[in-house]
Every structure is written in structure tokens, then in C-alpha cells.
Design a protein around this motif. Structure first.
Motif, mmCIF file in Angstrom:
data_model
loop_
_atom_site.group_PDB
_atom_site.id
_atom_site.type_symbol
_atom_site.label_atom_id
_atom_site.label_comp_id
_atom_site.label_asym_id
_atom_site.label_seq_id
_atom_site.Cartn_x
_atom_site.Cartn_y
_atom_site.Cartn_z
ATOM 1 N N THR A 1 0.935 -1.216 0.155
ATOM 2 C CA THR A 1 -0.033 0.062 -0.060
ATOM 3 C C THR A 1 0.798 1.260 0.017
ATOM 4 O O THR A 1 0.056 2.354 0.059
ATOM 5 N N GLY A 2 2.055 1.194 0.016
ATOM 6 C CA GLY A 2 2.821 2.174 -0.141
ATOM 7 C C GLY A 2 3.934 2.219 -1.259
ATOM 8 O O GLY A 2 4.067 1.003 -1.741
ATOM 9 N N ALA A 3 4.565 3.147 -1.978
ATOM 10 C CA ALA A 3 5.358 2.934 -3.323
ATOM 11 C C ALA A 3 6.777 2.523 -2.898
ATOM 12 O O ALA A 3 7.055 2.593 -1.566
ATOM 13 N N VAL A 4 7.279 1.986 -3.852
ATOM 14 C CA VAL A 4 8.625 1.310 -3.609
ATOM 15 C C VAL A 4 9.546 1.886 -4.822
ATOM 16 O O VAL A 4 8.948 2.153 -5.974
ATOM 17 N N ASP A 5 10.478 2.244 -4.493
ATOM 18 C CA ASP A 5 11.755 2.743 -5.644
ATOM 19 C C ASP A 5 11.785 1.694 -6.355
ATOM 20 O O ASP A 5 11.822 1.636 -7.558
ATOM 21 N N GLN A 6 12.459 0.527 -5.806
ATOM 22 C CA GLN A 6 12.841 -0.793 -6.596
ATOM 23 C C GLN A 6 12.102 -1.893 -5.867
ATOM 24 O O GLN A 6 11.750 -1.627 -4.236
ATOM 25 N N VAL A 7 11.349 -2.807 -6.170
ATOM 26 C CA VAL A 7 10.541 -3.811 -5.853
ATOM 27 C C VAL A 7 11.532 -4.682 -5.072
ATOM 28 O O VAL A 7 12.487 -5.416 -5.711
ATOM 29 N N PRO A 8 11.365 -5.040 -3.793
ATOM 30 C CA PRO A 8 12.207 -5.641 -3.302
ATOM 31 C C PRO A 8 12.030 -7.129 -3.281
ATOM 32 O O PRO A 8 10.941 -7.734 -3.632
ATOM 33 N N SER A 9 13.003 -7.900 -3.671
ATOM 34 C CA SER A 9 12.974 -9.554 -4.292
ATOM 35 C C SER A 9 12.193 -10.440 -3.410
ATOM 36 O O SER A 9 11.660 -11.254 -4.166
ATOM 37 N N HIS B 1 5.198 1.544 -7.946
ATOM 38 C CA HIS B 1 6.796 1.671 -8.100
ATOM 39 C C HIS B 1 7.090 2.721 -9.060
ATOM 40 O O HIS B 1 6.466 3.123 -10.209
ATOM 41 N N GLY B 2 8.175 3.378 -8.663
ATOM 42 C CA GLY B 2 8.996 4.296 -9.543
ATOM 43 C C GLY B 2 9.409 5.542 -8.678
ATOM 44 O O GLY B 2 9.514 5.552 -7.272
ATOM 45 N N GLY C 1 11.387 2.966 4.408
ATOM 46 C CA GLY C 1 12.520 2.296 4.036
ATOM 47 C C GLY C 1 12.524 2.079 2.647
ATOM 48 O O GLY C 1 13.552 1.315 2.071
ATOM 49 N N ALA C 2 11.591 2.429 1.925
ATOM 50 C CA ALA C 2 11.697 1.993 0.333
ATOM 51 C C ALA C 2 11.804 3.241 -0.675
ATOM 52 O O ALA C 2 11.562 2.951 -1.820
ATOM 53 N N ALA C 3 11.931 4.252 0.049
ATOM 54 C CA ALA C 3 12.283 5.418 -0.833
ATOM 55 C C ALA C 3 13.549 5.668 -1.672
ATOM 56 O O ALA C 3 14.536 4.620 -1.151
ATOM 57 N N PRO C 4 13.554 5.934 -2.543
ATOM 58 C CA PRO C 4 15.213 6.206 -3.207
ATOM 59 C C PRO C 4 16.043 6.886 -2.431
ATOM 60 O O PRO C 4 15.770 7.825 -1.621
ATOM 61 N N ALA C 5 17.337 6.437 -2.605
ATOM 62 C CA ALA C 5 18.489 7.011 -1.639
ATOM 63 C C ALA C 5 18.633 8.662 -2.227
ATOM 64 O O ALA C 5 18.546 8.791 -3.617
#
Length: 215
Positions: free
Chosen positions: A152-160, A176-177, A206-210
Motif C-alpha cells: 500500500t506504499g510506493a517502492v523505488d525498487q521492488v524488493p525481491s 513502483h517508481g 524504508g523504500a524511498a530512493p536514496a
């Protein structure tokens, strides 16, 4: 004068959800029935059916109804499905998923939000087949496998590891994106994926882009 929540809910479905190509009858029925206002903080209850994100506290927000509708439609939930939800938030999407699937395990990183979501589910009598667990999904481990995973939250990269929790034939929905150009993505257990719609929501913690540093 009391606020007419049932009428607002009907308008939400007909004027927001349907026009955004949410046509799955099961999804429309759930959104037309479930009292979204019961999952919204008291200060914002009259905005429960407005086309806006709503603050939940702890720096988190409730997604717009149209995003919830598109997400539910993408999941194509079946009565026998076992679902993992990453990010409980208010518990409203949890309740919707629970109404369409057999079993829901929902992970929420913030203990206060997890407790509030559980209270919302219990108070409304919804989500009796849903369990809320305090956990950071990015560090969580399990041997269990699921038919459906919804993030339910966005991720920069989808965790494997997210896809590794799918059963054969299972599906994962994630946004994603990079803001402001994100896409709703449906990933199959075989690794194939489909882009469904564009949107822009807050990142999963914790899933935002660096951060990028430019000289």
C-alpha cells in the motif's frame, strides 16, 4: 444536521471510482457497502469520500478512494485467496480485501497505526478473517506463501523477497517508481509484469530512493 455518509459513499462510487475504469462488480459492491468513514480519523470524517489523501498520523496517509478501487480491481481477489498486505494504515483496504478473500495477514510498521487499524476492524465487525501484525516488511521473514500480495506504499525498487512469498500462480500488486511518475504494477509469480495505471503516492517506510547529491 447529520452528515449523509451513505449518500457520499454512493457519489464516491458513481463519480470517482467508476469513471476511473473500476468496473469489477465485486469491487464496486464492497466500496458501496463498507463504511470508509469509520476508518478515517475523527477530524477528517466528513472528507471520508472525497477525492483526496487523508492524514492518519505518524506521517502516513490514507490513499485516495480511486487508488483503493484500482488496487482492488488489479488484485482480482477470489474467495479462496490468502493475502498478505504490506502497510495496514487505517485498516480500510484490509477490510475490503478481507471481504473478497479467505484470509488476510496485514503488516504495519507503526505500532500505533496497527492498534488503531485493529480497533477500526473490530468496531465495525469487519476483517474477522484479517490479522494485523506489527512488522517491517523490508526485514520480515516467513516460510508462508500467499496467493496475493498487496503493497500500500510506493517502492523505488521492488524488493525481491516480496515476489518470493508468492505461491505458484500468485500475483503481487505494488506502486513502483519515482515521484511524480509512478506506476501501479501487477507482478506474476513467474516474473512477468504488467503496468496498470500511473499515480503518485508516499513511499513505504524504508523504500524511498536514496538521496541524490549533485555538485
Amino acid at each position: 444536521m447529520t452528515f449523509d455518509f451513505p449518500h457520499a459513499r454512493e457519489l464516491m462510487v458513481e463519480q470517482q471510482i467508476r469513471p476511473w475504469d473500476v468496473l469489477d462488480i465485486k469491487v464496486l459492491d464492497v466500496l458501496a457497502r463498507l463504511p470508509r468513514e469509520e476508518f478515517v480519523p475523527a477530524a477528517h470524517r466528513k472528507l471520508a469520500y472525497a477525492d483526496v489523501e487523508l492524514p492518519l498520523g505518524q506521517g502516513q496517509k490514507m490513499m485516495k478512494p480511486v487508488i483503493e478501487g484500482r488496487t482492488l480491481q488489479a488484485l482480482d481477489l477470489q474467495p479462496g485467496d490468502e493475502v498478505l498486505e504490506i502497510g495496514t494504515g487505517s485498516g480500510f483496504l484490509t477490510a475490503c480485501v478481507a471481504a473478497l478473500a479467505r484470509d488476510v495477514l496485514s503488516l504495519e510498521i507503526d505500532p500505533e497505526l496497527a492498534a488503531s487499524a485493529r480497533a477500526n476492524l473490530d468496531r465495525t465487525g469487519l476483517g474477522n478473517n484479517a490479522r494485523v501484525e506489527v512488522a517491517d516488511a523490508l526485514a520480515w521473514q516467513t516460510e508462508r506463501r500467499f496467493d496475493v500480495i498487496v503493497v500500500t506504499g510506493a517502492v523505488d525498487q521492488v524488493p525481491s523477497q516480496f515476489a518470493s512469498w508468492l505461491r505458484p500462480g500468485g500475483r503481487l500488486f505494488v506502486i513502483h517508481g519515482r515521484s511524480p511518475a509512478m506506476e501501479g504494477l501487477l507482478i506474476q509469480a513467474d516474473g512477468s509484469s504488467e503496468s496498470l495505471f500511473e499515480t503518485d503516492i508516499d513511499y513505504l517506510r524504508g523504500a524511498a530512493p536514496a538521496p541524490q547529491f549533485h555538485l
